[in-house]
Write an enzyme that holds these catalytic residues in place. Structure first.
Site, PDB file in Angstrom:
ATOM      1  N   ASP A   1       0.843  -1.204   0.000  1.00 21.57           N
ATOM      2  CA  ASP A   1       0.000   0.000   0.000  1.00 21.57           C
ATOM      3  C   ASP A   1       0.878   1.253   0.000  1.00 21.57           C
ATOM      4  OD1 ASP A   1      -2.095  -1.742   0.323  1.00 21.57           O
ATOM      5  OD2 ASP A   1      -2.661  -1.064   2.322  1.00 21.57           O
TER       6      ASP A   1
ATOM      7  N   ARG B   1      -0.574  -0.588  -8.738  1.00 20.61           N
ATOM      8  CA  ARG B   1      -2.008  -0.369  -8.503  1.00 20.61           C
ATOM      9  C   ARG B   1      -2.185   1.138  -8.307  1.00 20.61           C
ATOM     10  NH1 ARG B   1      -3.506  -2.966  -3.372  1.00 20.61           N
ATOM     11  NH2 ARG B   1      -2.953  -1.040  -2.341  1.00 20.61           N
TER      12      ARG B   1
HETATM   13  C1  LIG Z   1      -8.206  -1.751  -4.125  1.00 19.26           C
HETATM   14  C2  LIG Z   1      -7.935  -0.422  -3.481  1.00 19.26           C
HETATM   15  C3  LIG Z   1      -6.735  -0.224  -2.817  1.00 19.26           C
HETATM   16  C4  LIG Z   1      -6.471   1.017  -2.231  1.00 19.26           C
HETATM   17  N1  LIG Z   1      -5.238   1.227  -1.661  1.00 19.26           N
HETATM   18  C5  LIG Z   1      -4.911   2.477  -1.235  1.00 19.26           C
HETATM   19  C6  LIG Z   1      -3.598   2.779  -0.787  1.00 19.26           C
HETATM   20  O1  LIG Z   1      -2.709   1.920  -0.717  1.00 19.26           O
HETATM   21  N2  LIG Z   1      -3.320   4.069  -0.442  1.00 19.26           N
HETATM   22  C7  LIG Z   1      -4.271   5.068  -0.490  1.00 19.26           C
HETATM   23  O2  LIG Z   1      -3.942   6.227  -0.209  1.00 19.26           O
HETATM   24  N3  LIG Z   1      -5.525   4.789  -0.881  1.00 19.26           N
HETATM   25  C8  LIG Z   1      -5.883   3.534  -1.258  1.00 19.26           C
HETATM   26  N4  LIG Z   1      -7.156   3.287  -1.686  1.00 19.26           N
HETATM   27  C9  LIG Z   1      -8.227   4.313  -1.493  1.00 19.26           C
HETATM   28  C10 LIG Z   1      -8.235   5.325  -2.633  1.00 19.26           C
HETATM   29  O3  LIG Z   1      -7.116   6.174  -2.547  1.00 19.26           O
HETATM   30  C11 LIG Z   1      -9.511   6.190  -2.612  1.00 19.26           C
HETATM   31  O4  LIG Z   1      -9.559   6.902  -1.416  1.00 19.26           O
HETATM   32  C12 LIG Z   1     -10.798   5.416  -2.764  1.00 19.26           C
HETATM   33  O5  LIG Z   1     -10.665   4.378  -3.683  1.00 19.26           O
HETATM   34  C13 LIG Z   1     -11.954   6.366  -3.238  1.00 19.26           C
HETATM   35  O6  LIG Z   1     -11.643   6.906  -4.479  1.00 19.26           O
HETATM   36  P1  LIG Z   1     -12.298   6.412  -5.845  1.00 19.26           P
HETATM   37  O7  LIG Z   1     -11.190   6.156  -6.805  1.00 19.26           O
HETATM   38  O8  LIG Z   1     -13.202   5.284  -5.623  1.00 19.26           O
HETATM   39  O9  LIG Z   1     -13.036   7.681  -6.434  1.00 19.26           O
HETATM   40  P2  LIG Z   1     -14.085   8.702  -5.827  1.00 19.26           P
HETATM   41  O10 LIG Z   1     -14.147   9.825  -6.790  1.00 19.26           O
HETATM   42  O11 LIG Z   1     -13.768   9.013  -4.403  1.00 19.26           O
HETATM   43  O12 LIG Z   1     -15.422   7.883  -5.847  1.00 19.26           O
HETATM   44  C14 LIG Z   1     -16.088   7.522  -7.056  1.00 19.26           C
HETATM   45  C15 LIG Z   1     -17.415   6.911  -6.680  1.00 19.26           C
HETATM   46  O13 LIG Z   1     -17.194   5.657  -6.045  1.00 19.26           O
HETATM   47  C16 LIG Z   1     -18.076   5.476  -4.947  1.00 19.26           C
HETATM   48  N5  LIG Z   1     -17.285   5.443  -3.703  1.00 19.26           N
HETATM   49  C17 LIG Z   1     -16.004   5.788  -3.536  1.00 19.26           C
HETATM   50  N6  LIG Z   1     -15.607   5.597  -2.266  1.00 19.26           N
HETATM   51  C18 LIG Z   1     -16.693   5.131  -1.616  1.00 19.26           C
HETATM   52  C19 LIG Z   1     -16.935   4.750  -0.270  1.00 19.26           C
HETATM   53  N7  LIG Z   1     -15.993   4.799   0.670  1.00 19.26           N
HETATM   54  N8  LIG Z   1     -18.185   4.323   0.041  1.00 19.26           N
HETATM   55  C20 LIG Z   1     -19.165   4.240  -0.883  1.00 19.26           C
HETATM   56  N9  LIG Z   1     -18.984   4.589  -2.174  1.00 19.26           N
HETATM   57  C21 LIG Z   1     -17.767   5.025  -2.530  1.00 19.26           C
HETATM   58  C22 LIG Z   1     -19.022   6.638  -4.971  1.00 19.26           C
HETATM   59  O14 LIG Z   1     -20.132   6.286  -5.758  1.00 19.26           O
HETATM   60  C23 LIG Z   1     -18.231   7.722  -5.658  1.00 19.26           C
HETATM   61  O15 LIG Z   1     -19.045   8.659  -6.287  1.00 19.26           O
HETATM   62  C24 LIG Z   1      -7.448   2.049  -2.269  1.00 19.26           C
HETATM   63  C25 LIG Z   1      -8.645   1.847  -2.943  1.00 19.26           C
HETATM   64  C26 LIG Z   1      -8.889   0.641  -3.539  1.00 19.26           C
HETATM   65  C27 LIG Z   1     -10.194   0.467  -4.275  1.00 19.26           C
END
Ligand SMILES: Cc1cc2nc3c(=O)[nH]c(=O)nc-3n(C[C@H](O)[C@H](O)[C@H](O)COP(=O)(O)OP(=O)(O)OC[C@H]3O[C@@H](n4cnc5c(N)ncnc54)[C@H](O)[C@@H]3O)c2cc1C
Length: 309
Positions: free
Chosen positions: A131, A181
């Site tokens: 991560d 990733r």
């Molecule tokens: C597999 C995976 C690994 C990750 N690893 C890391 C890491 O190592 N370091 C790090 O900093 N971050 C990590 N993250 C978190 C990432 O940085 C984001 O904070 C998170 O994925 C929300 O961003 P988004 O790309 O979904 O887009 P956004 O623009 O935030 O969301 C797009 C849409 O997705 C849905 N959505 C998003 N989040 C949520 C939620 N929590 N609950 C409900 N619906 C939601 C909503 O419909 C939203 O409109 C990881 C995420 C994933 C999926």
């Protein structure tokens, strides 16, 4: 919305809340939306269900910032046991871990040794994902990742599109043929380090995604995985891949358990690579509050749980 996000990210670091909030039944009910349970058994059962839908799983044992070597060694041992259990279960499961759990705050060399034990226990075909945490850890994480990649191909790294530096970090990594990733980024960061507007974070994401897919097609990126629930962005990435003539199976999307389930299933059905990150363990408070910060509407979901006894 930005203020709410900021307050929630601050709350994710609050020790008093961490100790007390987790005891409230409505908080525990709310967290169950994002994780199948606290035990490894619940995670394995979830992976079994996902496999039936042709969706792979990545397990993450929740925890951050250990403060002594004994604790970091315990985390490493637990991870090795987990990998052995996964191997015996015959399920297509990989793991993702935080270097601060392996002792990054104590000593980068000690943390590297712990990571190496985990990577070496794995077959070449199973990626161990690292991560990316808050920006103060990025340099040390990149250093450790590059060291690991020198002798081991089965290690992948998370990069964050909200950081202005990531474009250069990715360019520096590509000669090493990394597995990446890409995510948007989940931490509270100083304003000058990150793109502040969502639209700029999204554009940065799309630009980086194109670089990753091109590099993957050229054999310079071992695996290009997109960790996002953003359906618009996923569609843009899939369209770009199709325009370039890349197979659907070369587009890998990783989402969190419980979020956008229909989209996870659609991707798998249509031939994209769909994986779900399944969290488990009892130290879920900061992780859960970061999930609330990503979508403050989740707060309403939690408040509804106050009355649903
Ligand atoms: C597999 C995976 C690994 C990750 N690893 C890391 C890491 O190592 N370091 C790090 O900093 N971050 C990590 N993250 C978190 C990432 O940085 C984001 O904070 C998170 O994925 C929300 O961003 P988004 O790309 O979904 O887009 P956004 O623009 O935030 O969301 C797009 C849409 O997705 C849905 N959505 C998003 N989040 C949520 C939620 N929590 N609950 C409900 N619906 C939601 C909503 O419909 C939203 O409109 C990881 C995420 C994933 C999926």
């Amino acid at each position: 919305m930005a203020l709410m996000r900021s307050m929630l990210l601050a709350a994710s670091q609050n020790v008093w809340l961490r100790e007390h909030a987790v005891t409230y039944p409505f908080v525990r009910r709310s967290v169950s939306r994002f994780m199948p349970g606290e035990t490894l058994e619940t995670a394995l059962a979830a992976a079994q269900v996902l496999r039936q839908k042709n969706i792979g799983a990545v397990f993450t044992h929740l925890g951050e910032n250990v403060s002594d070597r004994g604790e970091a060694r315990n985390v490493t041992e637990r991870c090795l046991e987990l990998l052995e259990r996964i191997r015996r279960s015959d399920l297509p499961v990989e793991v993702s871990l935080k270097l601060t759990q392996l002792g990054l705050d104590l000593s980068p060399d000690f943390c590297f040794d712990n990571l190496l034990r985990i990577i070496q226990s794995q077959p070449a075909s199973a990626t161990v994902w690292v991560d990316m945490e808050a920006s103060r850890y990025v340099d040390a994480t990149l250093d450790i990742y590059k060291r690991a990649l020198k002798n081991h191909r089965n290690v992948g790294l998370c990069l964050q599109s909200y950081l202005r530096r990531t474009r250069k970090d990715l360019a520096d990594l590509l000669p090493l043929r990394p597995a990446i990733r890409l995510v948007k980024g989940a931490y509270k960061e100083a304003r000058d380090l990150v793109f502040r507007k969502k639209v700029h974070v999204d554009e940065s994401y799309f630009a980086l995604a194109q670089v990753m897919l091109r590099a993957q097609a050229a054999g310079e990126c071992a695996r290009a995985a997109f960790g996002t629930h953003d359906v618009t962005l996923i569609r843009r990435i899939a369209d770009f891949a199709s325009q370039q003539g890349y197979a659907k199976s070369s587009v890998e999307v990783q989402m969190l358990y419980g979020i956008q389930r229909a989209e996870q299933e659609r991707l798998a059905r249509e031939g994209y690579r769909s994986l779900v990150l399944v969290a488990y363990g009892s130290y879920w408070y900061p992780w859960f509050v970061r999930r609330l910060a990503e979508r403050p509407a989740n707060l309403w979901f939690m408040l509804r749980n106050v009355f649903a006894s």
